[in-house]
Design an enzyme around this catalytic site. Structure first.
Site, mmCIF file in Angstrom:
data_model
loop_
_atom_site.group_PDB
_atom_site.id
_atom_site.type_symbol
_atom_site.label_atom_id
_atom_site.label_comp_id
_atom_site.label_asym_id
_atom_site.label_seq_id
_atom_site.Cartn_x
_atom_site.Cartn_y
_atom_site.Cartn_z
ATOM 1 N N LYS A 122 0.868 -1.187 0.000
ATOM 2 C CA LYS A 122 0.000 0.000 0.000
ATOM 3 C C LYS A 122 0.899 1.229 0.000
ATOM 4 C CE LYS A 122 -1.649 2.773 2.951
ATOM 5 N NZ LYS A 122 -1.574 4.023 2.135
ATOM 6 N N GLU A 147 9.411 1.733 11.191
ATOM 7 C CA GLU A 147 10.446 2.764 11.031
ATOM 8 C C GLU A 147 9.696 4.081 11.064
ATOM 9 O OE1 GLU A 147 12.385 5.663 10.110
ATOM 10 O OE2 GLU A 147 12.103 5.018 8.037
ATOM 11 N N CYS A 190 13.035 11.492 7.884
ATOM 12 C CA CYS A 190 12.962 11.162 9.307
ATOM 13 C C CYS A 190 14.335 11.188 9.969
ATOM 14 C CB CYS A 190 12.313 9.792 9.494
ATOM 15 S SG CYS A 190 13.050 8.493 8.482
ATOM 16 N N GLU A 232 8.825 16.771 15.800
ATOM 17 C CA GLU A 232 9.347 16.590 14.441
ATOM 18 C C GLU A 232 8.584 17.509 13.497
ATOM 19 O OE1 GLU A 232 10.558 12.863 11.581
ATOM 20 O OE2 GLU A 232 8.549 12.833 12.462
#
Length: 477
Positions: free
Chosen positions: A174, A249, A282, A382
């Site tokens: 996906k 992750e 990230c 973040e």
């Protein structure tokens, strides 16, 4: 794009059971560049059923046969590299040079690394001299749901699809609904490479829809997910009901520790590294920690470096950065820049609003804050945009404490001319990766994090292990 080419299930392109269209927006122009359909439960069930049927035969193929398919995929991937670069550039705003060299290049690099790792992998071995009739065997875990993000589409698709393929698993991909064009093209490449029907399936959809359906599906043995920490928590909870393996992750808030004896270009390089891919990584070094003796100079250098970063459309060649991926991300980044100003951080470059001469598109001004403190939102959260926070430290111990003062633990960075210091500090940083003095990681290096940055490892033999079960067989003889 026609509905007939939205889903790839059981070796065929199929239309969705109940079409629900979604526009794909070009972030450079804010215009619709394609329309796809999102899947529903029937599409998810069909893809899982195809993967379950194919597992019986694919899991029994030899490693050599699976490696041959991966080698063909690499050949096909390289032949279509320009098509892939253009798809990624349109869907998520990567400028041409970045799209070709790094976005597409990451896919071929990891693919080659997995092929190398699979050829060297020991698929079964004796337990030891003390147990001559016992064998340890590695077997594919089963049907895998692979849920990938929009920021590095081929990097993450290859890091999941290829090890699943090489270990004998079957799968449902996906891709992100924000950047689905590269996933559709990748499915064409899998078909051209001769992957048997049902081994690889692809369904477009969003997280609350197809993503959630895959996470709870009783016939899915593993979910490998890359994305936000918030979504990772939801997937973990959803998968717990069937005790499926969940490999995550997730986000990051990397610290870049610059000691006084670091290379004179360390600050400039840190700014450039933070802003790469418009800060949408990230593992970006978003918190720059500078030893006090060099702090004032570093602030000036960072402001100067940020001022030289140009911003422009993804369709153009050059070393500029492109737009943020979406209006949602644009608004989030703008809000956090304003929060940084409101909470008292010293703005030394950039700020809110678009860069001059860009009044359309999700463009962000390259932004740097100095004198950031641990109580500030931009220190903790973040941002996922071209925003850098700088703060001073007075000792090695303080630098380590600041770097570790985060819920995340993906990548930290250390800049020093003292190799012993680098080793000493690197061993105390609570992150899955520590990059020293700008030296990138080698092919096959384990990619993954500590704490709320996730629990999996991707790349090379570490990535193969993610998709394997370990079995003990006695009486082997």
């Amino acid at each position: 794009m026609s509905n007939a080419k939205n889903f790839y299930i059981d070796g065929k392109w199929v239309a969705p059971a109940k079409p629900r269209d979604m526009d794909v927006i070009d972030p450079s122009t804010e215009e619709v560049c394609e329309t796809i359909s999102l899947g529903d439960q029937a599409d998810t069930d069909a893809a899982v059923a195809a993967a379950r049927r194919a597992f019986a035969s694919w899991s029994q193929t030899s490693p050599a046969d699976r490696i041959a398919v991966a080698e063909k995929l690499l050949e096909v991937y390289n032949a279509r590299s320009e098509d892939m670069a253009q798809a990624i550039s349109r869907e998520m705003g990567a400028p041409q040079d970045l799209a070709r060299a790094q976005q597409v290049g990451a896919g071929s690099w990891h693919l080659g690394g997995f092929i190398k790792a699979a050829k060297d992998f020991v698929w079964d071995h004796p337990l030891g001299d003390w147990a001559p009739t016992e064998r340890t065997v590695y077997e594919p875990i089963g049907v895998c749901a692979l849920i990938t993000p929009w920021n590095w589409p081929m990097n993450q698709i290859v890091l999941k699809v290829v090890p699943a393929l090489l270990t004998g698993c079957t799968m449902i991909l996906k891709p992100s609904e924000i950047s689905p064009l590269s996933g559709i093209l990748f499915s064409e490449l899998m078909d051209e490479a001769g992957v048997p029907a049902g081994v690889y399936n692809m369904v477009n959809g969003d997280g609350p829809g197809v993503g959630s359906q895959l996470s709870v599906h009783k016939d899915v043995d593993m979910v490998s997910f890359t994305g936000s920490t918030r979504a990772g928590r939801l997937i973990s909870k959803a998968g717990a009901e069937t005790i499926k393996r969940i490999s995550l992750e997730l986000g990051g808030k990397g610290a870049n520790i610059i000691f006084a004896d670091a290379d004179e270009k360390a600050v400039k390089q840190g700014v450039i590294r933070c802003f790469r891919n418009t800060g949408q990584s990230c593992n970006a070094p978003t918190r720059m920690l500078v030893e006090r003796a060099r702090y004032d100079e570093a602030v000036e250098q960072a402001a100067e470096a940020a001022a030289k970063v140009t911003v422009g459309p993804a369709s153009e060649e050059g070393r500029h950065i492109g737009p943020a991926v979406s209006e949602l991300q644009f608004n989030k980044i703008q809000d956090l820049i304003q929060v940084g100003i409101d909470e008292g951080a010293r703005l030394i470059a950039g700020g809110t609003g678009r860069p001059e001469n860009l009044n359309r598109g999700y463009y962000i001004r390259p932004t740097v804050f100095a004198d950031v403190t641990p109580d500030m939102t931009i220190y903790r959260e973040e941002i996922f945009g071209p925003v850098l926070s700088i703060m001073p430290f007075d000792s090695e111990e303080e630098a380590i404490a600041i770097a570790n003062d985060t819920d995340y633990g993906l990548t930290n960075y250390v800049q020093t001319g003292d190799v012993e210091k680098l080793r000493r500090v690197g061993l105390q940083l609570r992150s899955g990766m520590v990059e020293g003095n700008g030296q990138g990681f080698a092919q096959g290096s384990p990619f993954g994090g500590y704490k709320q940055s996730g629990n999996g490892r991707e790349g090379g033999r570490f990535g193969l292990h993610e998709f394997l079960e370990t079995k003990a067989i006695s009486g082997w003889g």
